[in-house]
Design an enzyme around this catalytic site. Structure first.
Site, PDB file in Angstrom:
ATOM      1  N   ARG A 164      -1.358  23.295   2.031  1.00 57.73           N
ATOM      2  CA  ARG A 164      -1.146  21.864   2.003  1.00 57.73           C
ATOM      3  C   ARG A 164      -1.930  21.273   3.180  1.00 57.73           C
ATOM      4  NH1 ARG A 164      -1.584  16.930   1.383  1.00 57.73           N
ATOM      5  NH2 ARG A 164       0.194  15.595   0.899  1.00 57.73           N
ATOM      6  N   HIS A 194       0.831  -1.212   0.000  1.00 53.45           N
ATOM      7  CA  HIS A 194       0.000   0.000   0.000  1.00 53.45           C
ATOM      8  C   HIS A 194       0.867   1.264   0.000  1.00 53.45           C
ATOM      9  CE1 HIS A 194      -2.761   2.933   2.212  1.00 53.45           C
ATOM     10  NE2 HIS A 194      -3.343   2.723   1.053  1.00 53.45           N
ATOM     11  N   CYS A 196       7.126  23.127   1.566  1.00 50.36           N
ATOM     12  CA  CYS A 196       6.683  21.736   1.617  1.00 50.36           C
ATOM     13  C   CYS A 196       7.828  20.837   1.150  1.00 50.36           C
ATOM     14  CB  CYS A 196       5.471  21.533   0.725  1.00 50.36           C
ATOM     15  SG  CYS A 196       4.815  19.863   0.824  1.00 50.36           S
ATOM     16  N   TYR A 212       7.418  11.598   4.480  1.00 53.76           N
ATOM     17  CA  TYR A 212       8.349  12.709   4.675  1.00 53.76           C
ATOM     18  C   TYR A 212       9.736  12.238   5.133  1.00 53.76           C
ATOM     19  CZ  TYR A 212       4.229  15.533   3.977  1.00 53.76           C
ATOM     20  OH  TYR A 212       3.121  16.091   3.438  1.00 53.76           O
TER      21      TYR A 212
HETATM   22  N1  LIG Z   1      -2.800  19.941  11.316  1.00 54.97           N
HETATM   23  C1  LIG Z   1      -2.126  19.928  10.160  1.00 54.97           C
HETATM   24  N2  LIG Z   1      -0.969  20.593  10.079  1.00 54.97           N
HETATM   25  C2  LIG Z   1      -0.257  20.608   8.931  1.00 54.97           C
HETATM   26  C3  LIG Z   1      -0.699  19.890   7.794  1.00 54.97           C
HETATM   27  C4  LIG Z   1      -1.939  19.216   7.888  1.00 54.97           C
HETATM   28  O1  LIG Z   1      -2.430  18.589   6.931  1.00 54.97           O
HETATM   29  N3  LIG Z   1      -2.626  19.250   9.092  1.00 54.97           N
HETATM   30  N4  LIG Z   1       0.093  19.888   6.656  1.00 54.97           N
HETATM   31  C5  LIG Z   1       1.532  20.140   6.860  1.00 54.97           C
HETATM   32  C6  LIG Z   1       2.312  20.310   5.637  1.00 54.97           C
HETATM   33  S1  LIG Z   1       2.831  18.891   4.855  1.00 54.97           S
HETATM   34  C7  LIG Z   1       2.729  21.542   5.205  1.00 54.97           C
HETATM   35  S2  LIG Z   1       3.754  21.678   3.856  1.00 54.97           S
HETATM   36  C8  LIG Z   1       2.304  22.777   5.894  1.00 54.97           C
HETATM   37  C9  LIG Z   1       1.618  23.710   4.919  1.00 54.97           C
HETATM   38  O2  LIG Z   1       1.237  24.889   5.558  1.00 54.97           O
HETATM   39  P1  LIG Z   1       0.267  25.922   4.820  1.00 54.97           P
HETATM   40  O3  LIG Z   1      -0.916  25.144   4.301  1.00 54.97           O
HETATM   41  O4  LIG Z   1      -0.081  26.949   5.810  1.00 54.97           O
HETATM   42  O5  LIG Z   1       1.067  26.485   3.668  1.00 54.97           O
HETATM   43  O6  LIG Z   1       1.420  22.513   6.962  1.00 54.97           O
HETATM   44  C10 LIG Z   1       1.725  21.373   7.733  1.00 54.97           C
HETATM   45  N5  LIG Z   1       0.896  21.328   8.902  1.00 54.97           N
HETATM   46 MO   LIG Z   2       4.179  19.457   3.085  1.00 56.78          MO
END
Ligand SMILES: Nc1nc2c(c(=O)[nH]1)N[C@H]1C(S)=C(S)[C@@H](COP(=O)(O)O)O[C@H]1N2
Ligand SMILES: [Mo]
Length: 466
Positions: A131, A32, A178, A316
């Protein structure tokens, strides 16, 4: 459905249902792409998860699933898992600026036009890339509570007002990028799994909030008491259908070091955070990959281990270019924290026609490095690296102390193009304060998730002589 429920683990074999079908997916679990997340549906219905992770609802996935079909749900039980469930998880999503270009809508993921980045040292809030992994939670500021708990701290619960009034507000200028920024250049070499990001999954803003180290101290944790090997785990208020929140962690030594400028931010560029960017409170971890900058922060806990979140443990992370989905072992690679040096040309764009003046063309973009390492030089070339020319750093954070430059720089310049040429490929590479520089080819840093894509950025243009 009772029979399905008895097959919730590998020992008893893993069954799940989708629509009326019953599937024995035991042999697929290891393959998966989303890792162990598939076990959330074990012994029950995959439907609510697929509503959330809509990437599944594609012909090739449905075809693959059919290979594992072993039976059907009794007609009177089809859809019974939905009884009592609320409707569309996406019904409360915020409105978004039409200039944001989505690579996915549910969850919402979008980046602004790259040229816009190079025109604004601070990225406008509404045009800052988004994101999300899950639906945006609706949080009432009046009843919001931030929980602080775990090893070596006494439990603390802070309202938004207390966070704002009991702790000195600090403002930092920090870039968030990101891990998947520039992924589409990696996919061009060989397919990767992940959203197809261009080079604008990055933005720069001022963030205002309480220092994490101050909040941890208020919870009874002293800087020197930070036992090595511990971690500070962040949990979001955004949850999947099994109620598991988005989460990530950073080492405790990092979290308690005031010079890392980690803040629990409630403002972005002087405005309250917008819902997409984490209203009412998010973690800002300067110099560290976007994924650890947890939005809609609900809980901070000190733990002997890293966050158990899927996004900390099974995503990641970087691997060598020969590791594939059959051989990858996510437990063997460290979680990405500080990002490597990176840069991109934001203008012109590939395919543009540009004017040649005195044998040169103009170009501009951004450059940034993780870990507080200032970008010290940006080089451009239009002859495949035969000659390099220094770009001018037009907007920087001049006052940041050494090792604490969290903000990107914008750059612009002119680069000589080969005499008589009709087209040119423009290159950029940046060098940071540790004299780390970008790798020449994306091929040799390719990885199956398409993260850490920081090879020289290249843009193909047509030349118009004036
Ligand atoms: N609670 C929460 N925090 C998160 C995420 C999320 O999906 N949920 N995405 C992360 C990722 S992978 C990124 S790159 C950044 C993006 O922040 P932005 O959407 O404010 O640009 O938030 C991070 N924090
Ligand atoms: Mo991200």
């Amino acid at each position: 459905m009772d029979e399905v429920a008895q097959h919730g683990d590998m020992k008893r074999r893993v069954w799940l249902t989708y629509n009326q079908g019953v599937y024995d997916i035991t042999d697929f679990v290891k393959k998966h792409p989303g890792g162990s997340a598939i076990m959330m549906g074990a012994g029950g219905s995959a439907d609510p998860f697929w509503d959330l992770y809509a990437v599944h609802k594609e012909e090739h996935v449905l075809k693959l699933l059919e290979q594992y079909r072993i039976g059907n749900v009794r007609p009177d039980e089809v859809g019974s898992h939905r009884a009592g469930m609320t409707d569309d998880p996406w019904a409360a999503e915020p409105r978004r600026h039409p200039a944001l270009r989505p690579s996915a809508r549910t969850p919402f993921n979008a980046e602004p036009p790259p040229a816009l980045l190079a025109d604004n040292f601070l990225t406008p809030n509404d045009l800052f890339y988004v994101r999300n992994h899950l639906p945006v939670p609706t949080v009432e500021p009046a009843t919001y509570e931030l929980e602080v708990d775990g090893l070596g701290v006494r439990g603390l619960s802070l309202s938004l007002d207390q966070l704002k009034k009991n702790f000195k507000p600090v403002t930092v200028t920090a870039t968030i990028m990101c891990a998947g920024n520039r992924r589409s250049e990696m996919s061009a070499v060989k397919a990767v799994r992940g959203l197809s990001w261009g080079h604008a999954a990055v933005g720069n803003a001022t963030w205002t909030g309480a220092r994490l180290s101050d909040v941890l101290r208020a919870a009874g944790l002293e800087g020197d008491a930070a036992a090595p090997g511990r971690h500070v785990c962040f949990e979001g208020l955004d949850t999947d259908p099994s109620n598991t929140p988005y989460g990530a962690s950073v080492p405790l030594e990092v979290a308690t070091d005031p010079r890392r400028d980690i803040i629990l931010a409630y403002e972005m560029n002087g405005q309250p955070l917008s819902r997409d960017h984490g209203f009412p409170v998010r973690a800002i971890v300067p110099g560290v990959v976007g994924a650890r900058n947890v939005k809609w922060l609900g809980r901070i806990s000190v733990s002997a281990e890293e966050s158990t979140s899927h996004w900390q443990r099974s995503d990641y992370k970087g691997f060598n270019p020969s590791v594939d989905w059959d051989t990858v072992d996510f437990s063997k690679a460290p979680a990405i924290q500080e990002l490597p040096v990176n840069s991109a040309i934001c203008w012109p764009a590939s395919g543009d026609t540009v004017k040649v003046k005195d044998g040169t063309v103009a170009l501009k973009g951004y450059a940034w490095s993780g870990g507080g390492r200032r970008v010290v030089r940006v080089d451009v070339s239009a002859d495949g690296g035969a000659t390099w020319h220094e770009a001018c750093l037009t907007a920087t954070e001049p006052t940041a102390p050494a090792g604490r430059c969290w903000s990107w720089c914008l750059w612009s310049g002119r680069v000589p193009v080969p005499a008589g040429a009709q087209t040119a490929q423009l290159w950029v590479k940046a060098t940071d304060a540790s004299y780390n520089t970008q790798p020449e080819s994306v091929k040799n840093i390719w990885n199956l998730r398409g993260v850490l894509s920081n090879a020289y950025h290249r843009v193909d243009v047509k030349l118009k002589r004036v």
